[in-house]
Design a protein around this motif. Structure first.
Motif, mmCIF file in Angstrom:
data_model
loop_
_atom_site.group_PDB
_atom_site.id
_atom_site.type_symbol
_atom_site.label_atom_id
_atom_site.label_comp_id
_atom_site.label_asym_id
_atom_site.label_seq_id
_atom_site.Cartn_x
_atom_site.Cartn_y
_atom_site.Cartn_z
ATOM 1 N N GLY A 42 35.881 29.242 52.275
ATOM 2 C CA GLY A 42 36.822 28.198 52.619
ATOM 3 C C GLY A 42 36.359 26.796 52.298
ATOM 4 O O GLY A 42 37.057 25.823 52.609
ATOM 5 N N LYS A 43 35.181 26.683 51.698
ATOM 6 C CA LYS A 43 34.639 25.356 51.359
ATOM 7 C C LYS A 43 34.338 25.287 49.868
ATOM 8 O O LYS A 43 34.218 26.307 49.191
ATOM 9 N N GLU A 88 26.033 26.553 60.302
ATOM 10 C CA GLU A 88 26.770 25.923 59.199
ATOM 11 C C GLU A 88 26.031 26.001 57.868
ATOM 12 O O GLU A 88 26.579 25.622 56.828
ATOM 13 N N ASP A 89 24.796 26.496 57.874
ATOM 14 C CA ASP A 89 24.079 26.723 56.607
ATOM 15 C C ASP A 89 24.459 28.070 55.985
ATOM 16 O O ASP A 89 24.043 28.375 54.866
ATOM 17 N N THR A 90 25.220 28.860 56.717
ATOM 18 C CA THR A 90 25.644 30.158 56.201
ATOM 19 C C THR A 90 26.472 29.998 54.935
ATOM 20 O O THR A 90 27.459 29.262 54.915
ATOM 21 N N ALA A 91 26.050 30.667 53.870
ATOM 22 C CA ALA A 91 26.715 30.547 52.575
ATOM 23 C C ALA A 91 26.018 31.462 51.574
ATOM 24 O O ALA A 91 24.960 32.034 51.868
ATOM 25 N N VAL A 92 26.620 31.572 50.415
ATOM 26 C CA VAL A 92 25.922 32.176 49.282
ATOM 27 C C VAL A 92 25.228 31.047 48.527
ATOM 28 O O VAL A 92 25.868 30.052 48.176
ATOM 29 N N TYR A 93 23.952 31.209 48.298
ATOM 30 C CA TYR A 93 23.146 30.194 47.649
ATOM 31 C C TYR A 93 22.893 30.595 46.194
ATOM 32 O O TYR A 93 22.530 31.746 45.913
#
Length: 128
Positions: A42-43, A88-93
């Motif tokens: 969503g970002k 909030e650091d949760t993501a695919v890097y």
């Protein structure tokens, strides 16, 4: 042909630490800037940190003081040390590198222009 292979990541609790690695292999002549991006659901994808070949670093405001980017030029590898992780650091890097390869220039083999290469992505999940 150049490949960026990422390792690290996973699931960690709030306040924990993780370290990501990204190694470039193949017909690498030189690497200019290397960077880490992340993409959360969503970002928009955002730049997390970047480092030049000379070691100058740049960070997103959201990770300053918590994340550290570094590189080993001899190993063509970039690292991202992530401390004090938040949900909030949760993501695919994803790692990114500006790479010059060895290619046939028509007049002989030599260094190419810089091309962008990307790693395969690594999931980082921070639980609250």
């Amino acid at each position: 042909q150049v490949q960026l292979v990422q390792s690290g990541g996973g699931l960690v609790q709030t306040g924990g630490s993780l370290r990501l690695s990204c190694a470039a292999s193949g017909s690498v002549f030189s690497i200019n800037a290397m960077a880490w991006y992340r993409h959360a659901p969503g970002k928009q994808r955002e730049l997390v940190a970047a480092i030049t070949s000379g070691g100058t670093t740049n960070y997103a405001d959201s990770v300053k003081g918590r994340f550290t980017i570094s590189r080993d030029n001899a190993k063509n590898t970039v690292y991202l040390q992530m401390n004090s992780l938040k949900p909030e650091d949760t993501a695919v890097y994803y790692c990114n590198a500006e790479v010059r390869t060895i290619e046939n220039l028509g007049t002989g083999w030599g260094p190419s222009p810089h091309y962008d290469y990307w790693g395969q992505g690594t999931q980082v999940t921070v639980s609250s």
